[in-house]
Design a protein around this motif. Structure first.
Motif, PDB file in Angstrom:
ATOM      1  N   UNK A 157      22.918  39.960  49.997  1.00 47.98           N
ATOM      2  CA  UNK A 157      23.768  40.554  48.961  1.00 47.98           C
ATOM      3  C   UNK A 157      25.215  40.088  49.128  1.00 47.98           C
ATOM      4  N   UNK A 158      25.702  40.041  50.348  1.00 52.98           N
ATOM      5  CA  UNK A 158      27.070  39.540  50.585  1.00 52.98           C
ATOM      6  C   UNK A 158      27.211  38.101  50.103  1.00 52.98           C
ATOM      7  N   UNK A 159      26.186  37.297  50.332  1.00 58.75           N
ATOM      8  CA  UNK A 159      26.219  35.905  49.873  1.00 58.75           C
ATOM      9  C   UNK A 159      26.227  35.832  48.347  1.00 58.75           C
ATOM     10  N   UNK A 160      25.476  36.718  47.696  1.00 55.94           N
ATOM     11  CA  UNK A 160      25.457  36.722  46.236  1.00 55.94           C
ATOM     12  C   UNK A 160      26.816  37.129  45.677  1.00 55.94           C
ATOM     13  N   UNK A 161      27.431  38.138  46.286  1.00 60.32           N
ATOM     14  CA  UNK A 161      28.772  38.552  45.864  1.00 60.32           C
ATOM     15  C   UNK A 161      29.741  37.379  46.010  1.00 60.32           C
ATOM     16  N   UNK A 162      29.691  36.703  47.151  1.00 60.50           N
ATOM     17  CA  UNK A 162      30.570  35.553  47.369  1.00 60.50           C
ATOM     18  C   UNK A 162      30.317  34.436  46.378  1.00 60.50           C
TER      19      UNK A 162
ATOM     20  N   UNK B  35      32.782  46.274  46.480  1.00 56.94           N
ATOM     21  CA  UNK B  35      34.081  46.913  46.290  1.00 56.94           C
ATOM     22  C   UNK B  35      35.213  46.086  46.875  1.00 56.94           C
ATOM     23  N   UNK B  36      34.995  45.524  48.053  1.00 61.96           N
ATOM     24  CA  UNK B  36      36.029  44.691  48.686  1.00 61.96           C
ATOM     25  C   UNK B  36      36.308  43.457  47.830  1.00 61.96           C
ATOM     26  N   UNK B  37      35.267  42.817  47.336  1.00 59.91           N
ATOM     27  CA  UNK B  37      35.441  41.633  46.490  1.00 59.91           C
ATOM     28  C   UNK B  37      36.152  41.996  45.192  1.00 59.91           C
ATOM     29  N   UNK B  38      35.733  43.077  44.537  1.00 63.19           N
ATOM     30  CA  UNK B  38      36.356  43.488  43.271  1.00 63.19           C
ATOM     31  C   UNK B  38      37.822  43.835  43.463  1.00 63.19           C
TER      32      UNK B  38
END
Length: 188
Positions: free
Chosen positions: A54-59, A124-127
Motif C-alpha cells: 500500500x505504501x508503494x501504491x501511495x508513492x 494521510x502523510x502523502x496527502x
C-alpha cells in the motif's frame, strides 16, 4: 528487497489497476503478480507486507500525479492571476483524468484509510505533504488565494473527480466551466 526500479514501478502500476478494478479486498500480492504478468511471489519479493504494498501504491500514485516540469515552466512565464490559477487546476484534473485507474485507486485507498490506521497514516502523510507543497507553490508563484482557498480547491476537485468517475450528475457544466466557476467563487 528487490532493487529493480522499473519492475517495482510496473508492479505498483499493476497494484493500482487491481485496486481500482477490484477494490481494497481484491488487492493481494497474487493479484498484483497476475495483473503485472510476473511469476507468483514477485510482488511479495518487492513488497513483503500488505502495508509495504500500500505504501508503494501511495508513492507511485504521487509519482504519476507529479506535474510535468515543462508544463509548469510554460505557466511560470505568465502573469499570476485567476486565469493562470484556473489553468493550474485544469492541469491537476488532466493528470487525474489521464488514467482513471489512478484516481479510482486513490479513492479506494481513502475508503480503506477509514478502516485501517496503517493506510490512514501512509495516505494521510502523502496527502498532507502534497497539500503543503501546493500551498508553498501557490505562495512562491504569487497566485491568488492562500491556504484556505487551496484546501477548498482540494475538496472541490476531489468531488468533481469522484462525480466524473462514478455516477455523474448532469449539471450542464463542462469540467472547464466547473473549474472557472470554482475559481471565480472561491477567489472572490
Amino acid at each position: 528487497m528487490a532493487r529493480n526500479t522499473e519492475r517495482r514501478s510496473a508492479l505498483a502500476d499493476a497494484g493500482i489497476r487491481v485496486l481500482a478494478e477490484q477494490g481494497a479486498r481484491g488487492l493481494t500480492h497474487r493479484a498484483v503478480d497476475v495483473a503485472a504478468g510476473t511469476p507468483r511471489g514477485t510482488a511479495s519479493n518487492y513488497f513483503p507486507s500488505r502495508d509495504d504494498l500500500i505504501s508503494a501504491l501511495v508513492g507511485r500514485i504521487g509519482e504519476r500525479l507529479t506535474p510535468d516540469p515543462t508544463r509548469l515552466s510554460s505557466h511560470a512565464a505568465r502573469t499570476p492571476d485567476r486565469d493562470l490559477f484556473a489553468d493550474y487546476l485544469r492541469d491537476v484534473v488532466r493528470r487525474l483524468s489521464t488514467d482513471p485507474h489512478v484516481p479510482l485507486a486513490l479513492f479506494e485507498l481513502r475508503l480503506e484509510a477509514a478502516r485501517r490506521p496503517a493506510v490512514a497514516k501512509a495516505l494521510g502523510a502523502w496527502r498532507q505533504r502534497a497539500f503543503e507543497d501546493d500551498v508553498a507553490f501557490n505562495d512562491e508563484s504569487d497566485l491568488p488565494g492562500g491556504r484556505t482557498e487551496i484546501a477548498l480547491f482540494h475538496y472541490a476537485i476531489d468531488g468533481l473527480m469522484l462525480d466524473n468517475l462514478t455516477a455523474p450528475i448532469d449539471s450542464g457544466l463542462s469540467v472547464d466551466a466547473a473549474i472557472d466557476e470554482l475559481v471565480d467563487r472561491i477567489l472572490r
